[in-house]
Design a protein around this motif. Structure first.
Motif, PDB file in Angstrom:
ATOM      1  N   VAL A   1      19.938  45.858  25.872  1.00 11.56           N
ATOM      2  CA  VAL A   1      19.897  45.263  24.542  1.00 11.56           C
ATOM      3  C   VAL A   1      18.538  45.671  23.975  1.00 11.56           C
ATOM      4  O   VAL A   1      17.497  45.229  24.460  1.00 11.56           O
TER       5      VAL A   1
ATOM      6  N   GLU B   1      15.289  46.404  21.358  1.00 14.66           N
ATOM      7  CA  GLU B   1      14.431  45.447  20.651  1.00 14.66           C
ATOM      8  C   GLU B   1      15.049  44.968  19.346  1.00 14.66           C
ATOM      9  O   GLU B   1      14.841  43.830  18.930  1.00 14.66           O
TER      10      GLU B   1
ATOM     11  N   ASP C   1      27.877  37.449  20.778  1.00 13.26           N
ATOM     12  CA  ASP C   1      27.477  38.496  19.825  1.00 13.26           C
ATOM     13  C   ASP C   1      28.595  39.527  19.685  1.00 13.26           C
ATOM     14  O   ASP C   1      28.599  40.580  20.330  1.00 13.26           O
TER      15      ASP C   1
ATOM     16  N   PRO D   1      24.114  39.130  25.596  1.00 15.91           N
ATOM     17  CA  PRO D   1      24.619  39.069  24.219  1.00 15.91           C
ATOM     18  C   PRO D   1      25.713  38.013  24.068  1.00 15.91           C
ATOM     19  O   PRO D   1      26.848  38.303  23.676  1.00 15.91           O
TER      20      PRO D   1
ATOM     21  N   TYR E   1      30.577  37.101  28.363  1.00 19.99           N
ATOM     22  CA  TYR E   1      29.642  36.610  27.354  1.00 19.99           C
ATOM     23  C   TYR E   1      30.257  36.331  25.983  1.00 19.99           C
ATOM     24  O   TYR E   1      29.595  35.714  25.144  1.00 19.99           O
TER      25      TYR E   1
ATOM     26  N   GLY F   1      18.277  44.772  18.878  1.00 18.84           N
ATOM     27  CA  GLY F   1      19.582  44.167  19.144  1.00 18.84           C
ATOM     28  C   GLY F   1      20.743  45.113  19.311  1.00 18.84           C
ATOM     29  O   GLY F   1      21.886  44.669  19.391  1.00 18.84           O
TER      30      GLY F   1
ATOM     31  N   GLY G   1      13.636  47.687  25.390  1.00 17.93           N
ATOM     32  CA  GLY G   1      14.709  46.699  25.382  1.00 17.93           C
ATOM     33  C   GLY G   1      14.781  45.983  26.711  1.00 17.93           C
ATOM     34  O   GLY G   1      13.926  46.157  27.590  1.00 17.93           O
ATOM     35  N   ASP G   2      15.818  45.181  26.866  1.00 21.59           N
ATOM     36  CA  ASP G   2      16.030  44.404  28.085  1.00 21.59           C
ATOM     37  C   ASP G   2      17.411  44.697  28.647  1.00 21.59           C
ATOM     38  O   ASP G   2      18.350  44.983  27.898  1.00 21.59           O
TER      39      ASP G   2
ATOM     40  N   GLN H   1      19.129  40.228  31.461  1.00 23.19           N
ATOM     41  CA  GLN H   1      17.890  39.595  31.034  1.00 23.19           C
ATOM     42  C   GLN H   1      18.001  38.998  29.625  1.00 23.19           C
ATOM     43  O   GLN H   1      17.306  38.038  29.304  1.00 23.19           O
ATOM     44  N   ARG H   2      18.850  39.592  28.820  1.00 23.43           N
ATOM     45  CA  ARG H   2      19.015  39.146  27.426  1.00 23.43           C
ATOM     46  C   ARG H   2      20.496  39.202  27.076  1.00 23.43           C
ATOM     47  O   ARG H   2      20.943  40.053  26.324  1.00 23.43           O
TER      48      ARG H   2
ATOM     49  N   TRP I   1      27.502  43.088  18.760  1.00 21.11           N
ATOM     50  CA  TRP I   1      26.937  43.890  19.844  1.00 21.11           C
ATOM     51  C   TRP I   1      28.049  44.570  20.636  1.00 21.11           C
ATOM     52  O   TRP I   1      27.949  45.769  20.952  1.00 21.11           O
TER      53      TRP I   1
END
Length: 220
Positions: free
Chosen positions: A127, A129, A95, A92, A169, A131, A84-85, A89-90, A98
């Protein structure tokens, strides 16, 4: 031991408290915290932090979306690898699902009697792979009776840090209750900002020369 000394490795991170390596073992990749490169004057605190992480991971063994402890021998801490990240980096963004799942993950952790205690850092939230949220880096984790006043207080601080990320976010999805939780700071937080954080900043920035942004951690 999960692997031999000549197993392929890849450095993920390095700082004054050791190196984080991705190791290709015979049963697949795993993550190793290697204290061997730690300066002599930092070996005791580095060992203490790694031992603390090992105890926490052992306590929550079998729980989903957290690392599984594979080995701890006083010099190496091996844990399962989660693809994952980091949150930064990714992100949410927007979301809601999430953040709901992240809150359920925290609730599971707290019911098992563990407070993470370092969730202001986005690097400690993954997060995955597919999600899902996941947690890493349990060096500052606290173990105790989940019904005790102290553990309830620490659990609330974990939640506040998650809600701060949600405010960043997914602000429009904050509920009235969550907004009230964000506004009510605890004496633990106030004491840390008044005493512990200035010391932390002095040590990490002036002595260890980290550029810690409270989210992404030390930069290479």
């Amino acid at each position: 031991m999960p692997e031999s000394n000549d197993a392929p490795t890849h450095a993920l991170k390095a700082d004054s408290f050791g190196r984080i390596l991705l190791v290709q073992g015979p049963e697949g990749p795993f993550v190793r915290r290697d204290l061997g490169a730690t300066p002599l004057w930092l070996r005791l605190p580095a060992w203490w932090l790694a031992r603390r992480e090992a105890r926490a991971l052992k306590h929550i063994h079998g729980m989903a979306d957290v690392p599984q402890l594979l080995d701890w021998n006083g010099r190496h801490l091996d844990r399962s690898f989660m693809a994952g990240d980091a949150m930064y980096q990714r992100p949410p963004r927007g979301d809601v699902a999430w953040f709901r799942a992240a809150r359920r993950l925290l609730q599971q952790l707290h019911r098992r009697g563990v407070a993470h205690n370092d969730l202001a850092k986005e690097a400690n939230w993954l997060v995955t792979e597919d999600g899902r949220p996941a947690l890493i880096d349990f060096q500052l984790a606290v173990i105790g009776d989940p019904r005790s006043r102290w553990m309830r207080l620490l659990a609330r601080e974990d939640l506040r840090h998650l809600l701060k990320h949600k405010r960043m976010y997914c602000r429009e999805s904050l509920t009235p209750v969550e907004k009230r939780v964000l506004k009510r700071t605890s004496w633990v937080r106030d004491l840390w900002f008044a005493t512990g954080k200035p010391v932390y900043r002095f040590v990490t920035r002036r002595i260890l020369h980290w550029e810690d942004n409270e989210g992404q951690g030390p930069k290479p």
